[in-house]
Design a protein around this motif. Sequence first.
Motif, PDB file in Angstrom:
ATOM      1  N   GLU A   1      36.708  43.044  42.847  1.00 16.93           N
ATOM      2  CA  GLU A   1      37.989  42.418  43.113  1.00 16.93           C
ATOM      3  C   GLU A   1      39.094  43.458  43.033  1.00 16.93           C
ATOM      4  OE1 GLU A   1      38.992  39.524  40.118  1.00 16.93           O
ATOM      5  OE2 GLU A   1      38.253  40.773  38.479  1.00 16.93           O
ATOM      6  N   ARG A   2      40.213  43.175  43.703  1.00 17.29           N
ATOM      7  CA  ARG A   2      41.378  44.060  43.665  1.00 17.29           C
ATOM      8  C   ARG A   2      42.324  43.567  42.589  1.00 17.29           C
ATOM      9  NH1 ARG A   2      43.241  48.023  46.650  1.00 17.29           N
ATOM     10  NH2 ARG A   2      41.591  47.687  48.189  1.00 17.29           N
ATOM     11  N   LEU A   3      42.814  44.493  41.763  1.00 21.81           N
ATOM     12  CA  LEU A   3      43.718  44.176  40.673  1.00 21.81           C
ATOM     13  C   LEU A   3      44.947  45.065  40.750  1.00 21.81           C
ATOM     14  CD1 LEU A   3      40.540  44.417  39.067  1.00 21.81           C
ATOM     15  CD2 LEU A   3      41.839  42.597  37.970  1.00 21.81           C
ATOM     16  N   ALA A   4      45.986  44.694  40.010  1.00 22.14           N
ATOM     17  CA  ALA A   4      47.215  45.472  40.010  1.00 22.14           C
ATOM     18  C   ALA A   4      47.883  45.386  38.651  1.00 22.14           C
ATOM     19  CB  ALA A   4      48.166  44.971  41.098  1.00 22.14           C
ATOM     20  N   CYS A   5      48.662  46.414  38.319  1.00 19.81           N
ATOM     21  CA  CYS A   5      49.326  46.456  37.021  1.00 19.81           C
ATOM     22  C   CYS A   5      50.395  47.542  37.027  1.00 19.81           C
ATOM     23  CB  CYS A   5      48.321  46.726  35.894  1.00 19.81           C
ATOM     24  SG  CYS A   5      47.344  48.219  36.149  1.00 19.81           S
ATOM     25  N   ALA A   6      51.217  47.538  35.987  1.00 20.81           N
ATOM     26  CA  ALA A   6      52.249  48.565  35.811  1.00 20.81           C
ATOM     27  C   ALA A   6      51.724  49.621  34.851  1.00 20.81           C
ATOM     28  CB  ALA A   6      53.530  47.944  35.267  1.00 20.81           C
ATOM     29  N   VAL A   7      51.861  50.893  35.222  1.00 23.06           N
ATOM     30  CA  VAL A   7      51.355  52.000  34.413  1.00 23.06           C
ATOM     31  C   VAL A   7      52.454  53.045  34.248  1.00 23.06           C
ATOM     32  CG1 VAL A   7      48.992  51.624  35.217  1.00 23.06           C
ATOM     33  CG2 VAL A   7      50.465  53.282  36.402  1.00 23.06           C
ATOM     34  N   LEU A   8      52.209  53.960  33.314  1.00 16.71           N
ATOM     35  CA  LEU A   8      53.054  55.140  33.170  1.00 16.71           C
ATOM     36  C   LEU A   8      52.260  56.344  33.641  1.00 16.71           C
ATOM     37  CD1 LEU A   8      54.599  54.558  29.615  1.00 16.71           C
ATOM     38  CD2 LEU A   8      55.613  54.019  31.837  1.00 16.71           C
ATOM     39  N   ASP A   9      52.838  57.169  34.492  1.00 14.17           N
ATOM     40  CA  ASP A   9      52.123  58.356  34.938  1.00 14.17           C
ATOM     41  C   ASP A   9      52.246  59.474  33.902  1.00 14.17           C
ATOM     42  OD1 ASP A   9      54.627  59.559  35.296  1.00 14.17           O
ATOM     43  OD2 ASP A   9      54.657  59.151  37.452  1.00 14.17           O
ATOM     44  N   ALA A  10      51.713  60.632  34.212  1.00 11.69           N
ATOM     45  CA  ALA A  10      51.684  61.736  33.248  1.00 11.69           C
ATOM     46  C   ALA A  10      53.073  62.183  32.827  1.00 11.69           C
ATOM     47  CB  ALA A  10      50.909  62.913  33.835  1.00 11.69           C
ATOM     48  N   ASP A  11      54.068  61.930  33.654  1.00 11.83           N
ATOM     49  CA  ASP A  11      55.444  62.310  33.333  1.00 11.83           C
ATOM     50  C   ASP A  11      56.217  61.186  32.665  1.00 11.83           C
ATOM     51  OD1 ASP A  11      55.146  64.879  34.466  1.00 11.83           O
ATOM     52  OD2 ASP A  11      55.476  64.038  36.474  1.00 11.83           O
ATOM     53  N   GLY A  12      55.527  60.080  32.360  1.00 12.50           N
ATOM     54  CA  GLY A  12      56.188  58.958  31.720  1.00 12.50           C
ATOM     55  C   GLY A  12      56.945  58.060  32.667  1.00 12.50           C
ATOM     56  N   GLU A  13      56.754  58.260  33.982  1.00 15.29           N
ATOM     57  CA  GLU A  13      57.427  57.431  34.976  1.00 15.29           C
ATOM     58  C   GLU A  13      56.623  56.161  35.226  1.00 15.29           C
ATOM     59  OE1 GLU A  13      60.432  57.943  36.403  1.00 15.29           O
ATOM     60  OE2 GLU A  13      60.618  59.644  35.016  1.00 15.29           O
ATOM     61  N   ARG A  14      57.317  55.057  35.293  1.00 13.42           N
ATOM     62  CA  ARG A  14      56.669  53.771  35.511  1.00 13.42           C
ATOM     63  C   ARG A  14      56.387  53.559  36.998  1.00 13.42           C
ATOM     64  NH1 ARG A  14      57.011  49.160  38.644  1.00 13.42           N
ATOM     65  NH2 ARG A  14      56.550  47.266  37.474  1.00 13.42           N
ATOM     66  N   ARG A  15      55.191  53.043  37.309  1.00 10.86           N
ATOM     67  CA  ARG A  15      54.877  52.712  38.699  1.00 10.86           C
ATOM     68  C   ARG A  15      53.920  51.531  38.730  1.00 10.86           C
ATOM     69  NH1 ARG A  15      49.806  54.962  40.059  1.00 10.86           N
ATOM     70  NH2 ARG A  15      49.069  56.503  38.537  1.00 10.86           N
ATOM     71  N   TRP A  16      53.934  50.808  39.825  1.00  7.42           N
ATOM     72  CA  TRP A  16      53.017  49.693  40.076  1.00  7.42           C
ATOM     73  C   TRP A  16      51.831  50.239  40.853  1.00  7.42           C
ATOM     74  CZ3 TRP A  16      52.733  45.025  38.055  1.00  7.42           C
ATOM     75  CH2 TRP A  16      51.972  44.026  38.683  1.00  7.42           C
ATOM     76  N   THR A  17      50.634  49.922  40.405  1.00  3.80           N
ATOM     77  CA  THR A  17      49.446  50.471  41.055  1.00  3.80           C
ATOM     78  C   THR A  17      48.394  49.395  41.206  1.00  3.80           C
ATOM     79  OG1 THR A  17      47.874  52.321  41.013  1.00  3.80           O
ATOM     80  CG2 THR A  17      48.258  51.180  38.931  1.00  3.80           C
ATOM     81  N   ASP A  18      47.481  49.604  42.130  1.00  4.84           N
ATOM     82  CA  ASP A  18      46.357  48.682  42.276  1.00  4.84           C
ATOM     83  C   ASP A  18      45.055  49.464  42.252  1.00  4.84           C
ATOM     84  OD1 ASP A  18      46.512  49.883  44.741  1.00  4.84           O
ATOM     85  OD2 ASP A  18      46.338  48.034  45.898  1.00  4.84           O
ATOM     86  N   TYR A  19      43.971  48.757  41.988  1.00  2.18           N
ATOM     87  CA  TYR A  19      42.649  49.370  41.907  1.00  2.18           C
ATOM     88  C   TYR A  19      41.602  48.303  42.161  1.00  2.18           C
ATOM     89  CZ  TYR A  19      42.343  47.351  37.165  1.00  2.18           C
ATOM     90  OH  TYR A  19      42.308  46.484  36.084  1.00  2.18           O
ATOM     91  N   VAL A  20      40.363  48.724  42.324  1.00  2.00           N
ATOM     92  CA  VAL A  20      39.250  47.808  42.563  1.00  2.00           C
ATOM     93  C   VAL A  20      38.222  47.997  41.452  1.00  2.00           C
ATOM     94  CG1 VAL A  20      37.374  47.179  44.135  1.00  2.00           C
ATOM     95  CG2 VAL A  20      39.618  47.825  45.060  1.00  2.00           C
ATOM     96  N   ASP A  21      37.733  46.879  40.918  1.00  2.00           N
ATOM     97  CA  ASP A  21      36.733  46.933  39.849  1.00  2.00           C
ATOM     98  C   ASP A  21      35.812  45.726  40.000  1.00  2.00           C
ATOM     99  OD1 ASP A  21      35.364  47.747  37.596  1.00  2.00           O
ATOM    100  OD2 ASP A  21      36.931  47.177  36.173  1.00  2.00           O
ATOM    101  N   GLN A  22      34.699  45.760  39.264  1.00  2.00           N
ATOM    102  CA  GLN A  22      33.804  44.614  39.252  1.00  2.00           C
ATOM    103  C   GLN A  22      34.482  43.404  38.603  1.00  2.00           C
ATOM    104  OE1 GLN A  22      31.727  47.535  37.771  1.00  2.00           O
ATOM    105  NE2 GLN A  22      29.832  47.408  38.926  1.00  2.00           N
TER     106      GLN A  22
END
Length: 287
Positions: free
Chosen positions: A210-231
Amino acid sequence: MTSVLPVRLPDPAAREATVVARTPAPRTRRSLAADLRALGVRDGDVLLVHTALSALGWVAGREQAVILALLDAVGPTGTIVVPTQTGTNSDPSEWQAPSVPVEWWDVIRAEAPGYDPDRTPTDGMGWLPESLRTWPGAVRSSHPQTSFAALGARAASLLARHDLDCRFGDRSPLGALAAAGARVLLLGAGYDACTAFHLGEARSAGAPRERLACAVLDADGERRWTDYVDQVADERDFAALGAAWEAAGEVTAGEVGSARATIFELDAAARFAESWIPAHRPGWTTT
């Protein structure tokens, strides 16, 4: 106009009185540690713990005393691990309990804070996981939705890897726990809370994705919305799976405080789930 009835929340005092009434004597750090030892917890154990705090009875010191009792039972070389999930860090279009208006979705995706292991609180996991994740020396894994927290000698190594596209598989702390010979401890919690079964689910043949999405912090501490696929992760049949697992005879049961407690090998439970799930879920292959 349709009237909306107010939601009646449980009275905390009444709930506390109910717990007191069914507790023959106060549960304490010392008494709970003794019960854990009698159940079979050993020095040096690595335990993945799921707890229904009120099931233990009235505890002097509440979750703090329970955590101290767990640490006493495993000793200085042992490690305690708990799930510290943050399920609301997800796409609002998927929310159902409750849902939110469609016109809110883009605002949430744009503004919800990114996951921060140190600051993001647990979501619906109970008082004990939230207390443990903030405990001095606690370590928390990096997954923005399905993190774990740990205290003890092996905390850092067990939680070091938690890939974004592997919520509960072998590239998550569950895989590290299985390899380390960890055991699962259910303290008043049911098998529907047993995250070890998700490891078997992730390993099983025919697991849909399934495709999922969430808010993460990148290596520089910047917030971004990202999606990914997992079981797919679906615990709706875990109670039935747990009953079958217990019937297989590889579970030790007893009492800790007022609660029914069970303890068993994590990897063995995952391997059982790995074969049980494809055979009992319509649409999953068994080859």
